[in-house]
Design a protein around this motif. Structure first.
Motif, PDB file in Angstrom:
ATOM      1  N   SER A  81       0.827  -1.215   0.000  1.00  0.00           N
ATOM      2  CA  SER A  81       0.000   0.000   0.000  1.00  0.00           C
ATOM      3  C   SER A  81       0.854   1.255   0.000  1.00  0.00           C
ATOM      4  CB  SER A  81      -0.915   0.040   1.220  1.00  0.00           C
ATOM      5  OG  SER A  81      -1.630  -1.147   1.317  1.00  0.00           O
ATOM      6  N   THR A  82       1.943   1.236   0.744  1.00  0.00           N
ATOM      7  CA  THR A  82       2.808   2.415   0.802  1.00  0.00           C
ATOM      8  C   THR A  82       3.390   2.700  -0.584  1.00  0.00           C
ATOM      9  OG1 THR A  82       3.380   1.714   3.038  1.00  0.00           O
ATOM     10  CG2 THR A  82       4.683   3.487   2.117  1.00  0.00           C
ATOM     11  N   GLY A  97      -4.662  -3.029   8.397  1.00  0.00           N
ATOM     12  CA  GLY A  97      -3.615  -3.047   7.392  1.00  0.00           C
ATOM     13  C   GLY A  97      -3.789  -4.152   6.372  1.00  0.00           C
ATOM     14  N   ASP A 119      15.821   1.427   3.434  1.00  0.00           N
ATOM     15  CA  ASP A 119      16.265   2.430   4.419  1.00  0.00           C
ATOM     16  C   ASP A 119      16.525   1.780   5.785  1.00  0.00           C
ATOM     17  OD1 ASP A 119      13.414   3.244   6.099  1.00  0.00           O
ATOM     18  OD2 ASP A 119      13.247   2.174   4.212  1.00  0.00           O
TER      19      ASP A 119
HETATM   20  P1  GTP Z   1      -1.094  -5.124   3.617  1.00  0.00           P
HETATM   21  O1  GTP Z   1      -2.004  -4.044   3.092  1.00  0.00           O
HETATM   22  O2  GTP Z   1      -1.413  -5.529   5.022  1.00  0.00           O
HETATM   23  O3  GTP Z   1      -0.830  -6.241   2.673  1.00  0.00           O
HETATM   24  O4  GTP Z   1       0.301  -4.448   3.874  1.00  0.00           O
HETATM   25  P2  GTP Z   1       1.152  -3.709   2.807  1.00  0.00           P
HETATM   26  O5  GTP Z   1       2.026  -4.708   2.138  1.00  0.00           O
HETATM   27  O6  GTP Z   1       0.283  -2.837   1.998  1.00  0.00           O
HETATM   28  O7  GTP Z   1       2.097  -2.865   3.735  1.00  0.00           O
HETATM   29  P3  GTP Z   1       2.003  -1.327   4.078  1.00  0.00           P
HETATM   30  O8  GTP Z   1       2.203  -0.503   2.882  1.00  0.00           O
HETATM   31  O9  GTP Z   1       0.791  -1.107   4.901  1.00  0.00           O
HETATM   32  O10 GTP Z   1       3.303  -1.210   4.971  1.00  0.00           O
HETATM   33  C1  GTP Z   1       3.496  -1.968   6.141  1.00  0.00           C
HETATM   34  C2  GTP Z   1       4.336  -1.192   7.128  1.00  0.00           C
HETATM   35  O11 GTP Z   1       5.659  -1.016   6.608  1.00  0.00           O
HETATM   36  C3  GTP Z   1       3.813   0.194   7.395  1.00  0.00           C
HETATM   37  O12 GTP Z   1       3.989   0.458   8.766  1.00  0.00           O
HETATM   38  C4  GTP Z   1       4.698   1.101   6.549  1.00  0.00           C
HETATM   39  O13 GTP Z   1       4.830   2.383   7.097  1.00  0.00           O
HETATM   40  C5  GTP Z   1       6.015   0.357   6.573  1.00  0.00           C
HETATM   41  N1  GTP Z   1       6.805   0.604   5.373  1.00  0.00           N
HETATM   42  C6  GTP Z   1       6.402   0.518   4.080  1.00  0.00           C
HETATM   43  N2  GTP Z   1       7.423   0.813   3.244  1.00  0.00           N
HETATM   44  C7  GTP Z   1       8.502   1.067   4.023  1.00  0.00           C
HETATM   45  C8  GTP Z   1       9.871   1.424   3.742  1.00  0.00           C
HETATM   46  O14 GTP Z   1      10.310   1.571   2.612  1.00  0.00           O
HETATM   47  N3  GTP Z   1      10.675   1.587   4.822  1.00  0.00           N
HETATM   48  C9  GTP Z   1      10.237   1.415   6.087  1.00  0.00           C
HETATM   49  N4  GTP Z   1      11.097   1.615   7.066  1.00  0.00           N
HETATM   50  N5  GTP Z   1       8.980   1.118   6.383  1.00  0.00           N
HETATM   51  C10 GTP Z   1       8.117   0.930   5.375  1.00  0.00           C
END
Ligand code: GTP
Length: 597
Positions: A20-21, A53, A136
């Motif tokens: 998602s991010t 999430g 990072d």
């Molecule tokens: P689901 O929707 O549950 O499948 O998760 P997702 O894969 O979409 O993950 P999401 O984007 O919600 O990120 C999960 C966590 O990782 C969040 O707390 C983000 O802030 C963190 N996060 C995502 N990308 C990065 C990154 O590049 N660096 C760091 N340090 N944290 C990250």
């Protein structure tokens, strides 16, 4: 739009690896959404998704990207639900695009859902671009994770894009990779319309919104269309693209992705995977592989307070507007009164629906033990589906019983492997495979779904301190020696506590449940026998002894206010209890009694 200016893709990842991010970042960097409108996790529409999430409903966004080659491309991202319960939705969304970004957390490496999802992408013939996220983080090990991707998944990771979705590092490289490494869609503009129904959802203002991918032909506002599997016809009132808010458009051609509305009443009238064509000039053949998703896990939902039954019915109807895969039928239980027998795609789906009912509709619910669908082969040749152990017919009428089996894939660090094997073995598992993926073991087990639906996830997490990842798919129905076990409290059967168990495990389960119930049911003024039985035969028994004194007796000295307070407290506590004959059983006992440890 020219086909070679279109790229359609999805993002596959394990939960929390940053899907998602990254999606948010892509949207933001291309200015698709004005900075001030940018909310975190834009694509996860529902609050509950944001909170937990997880992405439940597939969603989509159209991004315009001016590439370094001077041309502007249209990038369509289809967001796929990451969880196994929604496997069919995932596989449909994959069919609608040509490529995938495989996002792997560079500090974690490949996990069970990375594998499950990437295999779906490979099955759909996707071009795959590996993306290592979270570089990072000090714990990131991009080199090791690249090797792991090559070893375990078997795709080339030498050109993996290294990014931080959090800081924005590497995002321009992801956009360039989408344009140059993923293929353009194919399609024939002059052929009859053929579009895939990828997803649909209920919008309180617009009614049912349908997400489609056009394969051939052109769809226009006002067209009279036909859904090939359901046979229903509709006139399109609105055609739009998602940016991610709806922007009206006059037509969509081959390779394009968009949404329409057409006065469709309910989501269940739109079947994911169906083919949409023109009523007048239909295409010759529907798209292959249409298969509706069917509920596999069932449980009873009852209001704690019988007066809430109507409220529960309303809430279920509202939720069903948006979720065609969740089924509900009225049920009466001798023990719990009126409620619903509900069917879900899996455990997570069950939890999400129950949570929403409790939170969004402010209901207090009793959930009975989740059960799978057993196939009863009757002596007269009939095959019946058993959704509720309470409906088990007389044993003498049954020839044999089959249960669903799964193929479970578990990835776990070495040091917890022993505990994981033991857990699977305890749940009647048969080991199929054991290999190593870097420093992690990958075990594949054949397990009965019935042994997994209850507390398998919880147990797996606790024995591995959260380090294991898990994924499964249903493989087949297989015969086994299964029986129905009933629980009797004060000689009355409590139907909501009956379960189907394997004959060899019945005694141990029965004993465990009786012991648990003995602790969970408060003492009464009389002695209460708690028994487990198969047919008429008692296989385990505990006795809850009688309470000796009046509860208020310990309030020495007749302090009236104190006495009153205590009684009030008891009264409030009662709300969470249900009366069974002369015995009161707390709501929490229904689930707690079934936990195995
Ligand atoms: P689901 O929707 O549950 O499948 O998760 P997702 O894969 O979409 O993950 P999401 O984007 O919600 O990120 C999960 C966590 O990782 C969040 O707390 C983000 O802030 C963190 N996060 C995502 N990308 C990065 C990154 O590049 N660096 C760091 N340090 N944290 C990250």
């Amino acid at each position: 739009t020219d086909l070679d200016r279109i790229r359609n893709f999805s993002i596959v990842a394990h939960i929390d690896h940053g899907k998602s991010t990254l999606a948010d970042r892509l949207i933001q960097m291309t200015g698709t959404v004005a900075e001030r409108d940018m909310k975190e996790q834009l694509l996860d529409a529902m609050d509950i998704e944001r909170e937990r999430g997880i992405t439940i409903k597939a969603n989509s966004v159209r991004i315009e990207y001016p590439a370094k080659d001077g041309k502007t491309y249209i990038l369509n991202l289809i967001d796929t639900p990451g969880h196994v319960d929604f496997a069919y939705e995932v596989s449909r969304s994959m069919q609608a695009v040509e490529g995938s970004l495989l996002v792997v957390d560079a500090s974690q490496g490949v996990e069970a859902q990375t594998l499950a999802n990437v295999y779906q992408a490979i099955d759909a013939d996707h071009e795959i671009v590996p993306v290592l996220n979270k570089i990072d983080l000090p714990a990131a090990e991009p080199q090791r994770v690249k090797e792991q991707i090559e070893d375990v998944i078997g795709i080339d990771a030498s050109d993996a894009v290294e990014i931080s979705a959090k800081t924005g590092l590497g995002i321009p490289d992801v956009l360039e990779a989408i344009v140059h490494r993923l293929p353009a869609p194919k399609g024939d503009r002059d052929a009859p319309l053929k579009a895939m129904l990828v997803d649909s959802w209920y919008d309180p203002y617009l009614g049912v919104v349908v997400l489609i991918r056009v394969m051939d032909g052109v769809i226009k506002k006002g067209d009279q269309i036909k859904m090939m599997k359901t046979g229903a016809t509709y006139k399109l009132d609105r055609l739009a693209v998602l940016k991610p808010q709806m922007v009206n458009i006059d037509e969509l051609g081959p390779g394009e992705i968009g949404v329409f509305t057409a006065s469709i009443k309910q989501v269940r009238d739109t079947k994911v995977g169906d083919t949409i064509t023109h009523e007048k000039k239909p295409c010759a053949q529907a798209l292959p592989g249409f298969k509706p998703s069917i509920p596999v896990v069932f449980c009873g939902l009852f209001p704690v307070d019988a007066n809430d039954f109507e409220a529960l019915r309303d809430a279920i109807e509202k939720l069903q507007l948006n979720d065609a895969s969740f089924s509900a039928e009225m049920e009466t239980s001798a023990a719990l009164g009126f409620g619903f027998r509900c069917g879900f795609l899996g455990l997570l789906h069950l939890e999400v629906v129950r949570d929403r009912l409790e939170r969004e509709y402010d209901l207090d619910l009793i959930t009975t033990a989740p059960s799978v669908v057993f196939k009863l082969h009757m002596k007269d040749g009939e095959v019946r589906d058993l959704h509720n152990p309470a409906d088990m017919p007389d044993l003498t009428l049954i020839d044999h019983i089959e249960e669903p089996r799964i193929k479970a894939t578990i990835l776990v660090p070495d040091e917890y492997l022993g505990d994981v094997l033991k857990l699977c073995q305890d749940r009647r598992g048969i080991q199929m495979d054991l290999t190593y993926a870097g420093s992690r073991a990958m075990v594949v087990y054949d397990l009965p779904l019935a042994e997994v639906v209850f507390d398998f996830y919880d147990r797996l997490k606790s024995v591995t301190k959260g380090y294991a990842s898990f994924d499964y798919q249903i493989t087949e129905y297989r015969e086994d020696n299964l029986v129905k076990m009933s629980i009797l409290v004060n000689d009355e059967p409590v139907d909501a506590l009956s379960i189907m168990v394997h004959r060899d495990r019945a005694e141990a389960r029965g004993r465990a449940m009786c012991e648990k119930l003995k602790d969970l049911i408060p003492r009464h003024m009389f002695k209460i026998p708690i028994q487990a039985a198969i047919g008429g035969r008692v296989i385990a028994r505990e006795t809850l002894s009688a309470m000796r004194k009046d509860v208020t007796a310990k309030c020495y000295g007749g302090d009236a206010t104190r006495k009153k307070k205590l009684l009030e407290k008891q009264k409030a506590g009662k709300k969470k209890m249900r009366q069974f004959g002369k015995v009161e059983i707390p709501q929490s006992a229904f689930i707690a009694a079934l936990k195995m440890d």
